[in-house]
Design a protein around this motif. Structure first.
Motif, PDB file in Angstrom:
ATOM      1  N   GLU A   1       0.830  -1.209   0.000  1.00 27.76           N
ATOM      2  CA  GLU A   1       0.000   0.000   0.000  1.00 27.76           C
ATOM      3  C   GLU A   1       0.864   1.258   0.000  1.00 27.76           C
ATOM      4  OE1 GLU A   1      -4.013   0.239   2.314  1.00 27.76           O
ATOM      5  OE2 GLU A   1      -2.376   0.608   3.703  1.00 27.76           O
ATOM      6  N   TYR A   2       0.405   2.272  -0.716  1.00 26.89           N
ATOM      7  CA  TYR A   2       1.088   3.563  -0.762  1.00 26.89           C
ATOM      8  C   TYR A   2       0.048   4.656  -0.573  1.00 26.89           C
ATOM      9  CZ  TYR A   2       3.685   7.594  -2.446  1.00 26.89           C
ATOM     10  OH  TYR A   2       4.281   8.816  -2.551  1.00 26.89           O
ATOM     11  N   GLU A   3       0.326   5.580   0.324  1.00 27.76           N
ATOM     12  CA  GLU A   3      -0.568   6.713   0.563  1.00 27.76           C
ATOM     13  C   GLU A   3       0.241   7.992   0.446  1.00 27.76           C
ATOM     14  OE1 GLU A   3      -3.473   8.585   4.048  1.00 27.76           O
ATOM     15  OE2 GLU A   3      -2.516   6.649   4.359  1.00 27.76           O
ATOM     16  N   GLN A   4      -0.335   8.982  -0.230  1.00 24.34           N
ATOM     17  CA  GLN A   4       0.302  10.293  -0.315  1.00 24.34           C
ATOM     18  C   GLN A   4      -0.759  11.362  -0.160  1.00 24.34           C
ATOM     19  OE1 GLN A   4       3.249  10.951  -3.317  1.00 24.34           O
ATOM     20  NE2 GLN A   4       2.811  13.133  -3.412  1.00 24.34           N
ATOM     21  N   ALA A   5      -0.484  12.297   0.742  1.00 27.86           N
ATOM     22  CA  ALA A   5      -1.387  13.422   0.975  1.00 27.86           C
ATOM     23  C   ALA A   5      -0.648  14.715   0.683  1.00 27.86           C
ATOM     24  CB  ALA A   5      -1.881  13.412   2.415  1.00 27.86           C
ATOM     25  N   ASP A   6      -1.301  15.593  -0.066  1.00 30.34           N
ATOM     26  CA  ASP A   6      -0.713  16.887  -0.405  1.00 30.34           C
ATOM     27  C   ASP A   6      -0.973  17.877   0.728  1.00 30.34           C
ATOM     28  OD1 ASP A   6       0.253  15.922  -2.784  1.00 30.34           O
ATOM     29  OD2 ASP A   6      -1.530  16.510  -3.911  1.00 30.34           O
ATOM     30  N   LEU A   7      -0.415  17.570   1.898  1.00 21.98           N
ATOM     31  CA  LEU A   7      -0.512  18.460   3.044  1.00 21.98           C
ATOM     32  C   LEU A   7       0.558  19.536   2.898  1.00 21.98           C
ATOM     33  CD1 LEU A   7      -0.925  15.714   5.793  1.00 21.98           C
ATOM     34  CD2 LEU A   7      -2.710  16.909   4.524  1.00 21.98           C
TER      35      LEU A   7
END
Length: 183
Positions: free
Chosen positions: A62-68
């Motif tokens: 799994e890969y998660e990326q958030a543009d915070l």
């Protein structure tokens, strides 16, 4: 000659690809100056084992990326089980439902720092057809990035929605790979 009991071996039956978006960040944003429409994508590959009586095991990179404000990235490997055999004689809708739970461990990279982290997901999906599902994911994640930056060790809840696509079916029932997977 030795006599050993034979054991049924579980192998891969399907590979699915999923893409989800965090519902709260998309619709409302958050209290940390991230406005509505903030992207927080969760991508995974689900390796499904052979169908058993009530469901099948899954292994989920799994890969998660958030543009915070400072990009959040999480990479993990999980294992879980999907329940997909329910007895609902009068409801075709409920017979198409699947429930998956996974536990994973990986790393979070944020603020130029990488730290180990665990996660627990609960997924409810609806099988639209043999190769497409609509799903929602409830996720609890140990946010070690917050501990590093703010000395705030928290377990955070996220709610995602999205699609799961099954391009590869290796089961005996399927005599061929789907046409789009053979390209």
């Amino acid at each position: 000659m030795t006599l050993l009991p034979q054991e049924t071996c579980t192998s891969q039956e399907k590979v699915s690809l999923s893409i989800y978006q965090d519902a709260r960040l998309m619709a409302l944003g958050d209290k940390q100056r991230n406005k509505a429409g903030t992207m927080n994508l969760l991508l995974n590959v689900k390796l499904q084992t052979k169908q058993k009586r009530y469901g099948y095991m899954v292994i989920v990179p799994e890969y998660e990326q958030a543009d915070l404000q400072d990009t959040y990235k999480r990479l993990s490997l999980g294992i879980g089980y999907t329940f997909n055999r329910f007895y609902f004689p009068n409801s075709a809708f409920l017979r198409r439902m699947e429930l998956t739970t996974t536990f994973s461990y990986g790393v979070i990279n944020r603020f130029s720092h990488t730290e180990g982290s665990w996660s627990c997901n609960g997924e409810v999906s609806y099988r639209i057809n043999d190769w497409l599902k609509f799903a929602v994911v409830h996720q609890l994640t140990e946010r070690t990035d917050l501990l590093f930056r703010y000395q705030d060790h928290k377990i955070r809840y996220s709610f995602f929605f999205g699609l799961e696509f099954n391009p590869f079916d290796f089961s005996k029932k399927s005599k061929h790979v789907r046409w789009y997977a053979a390209l």
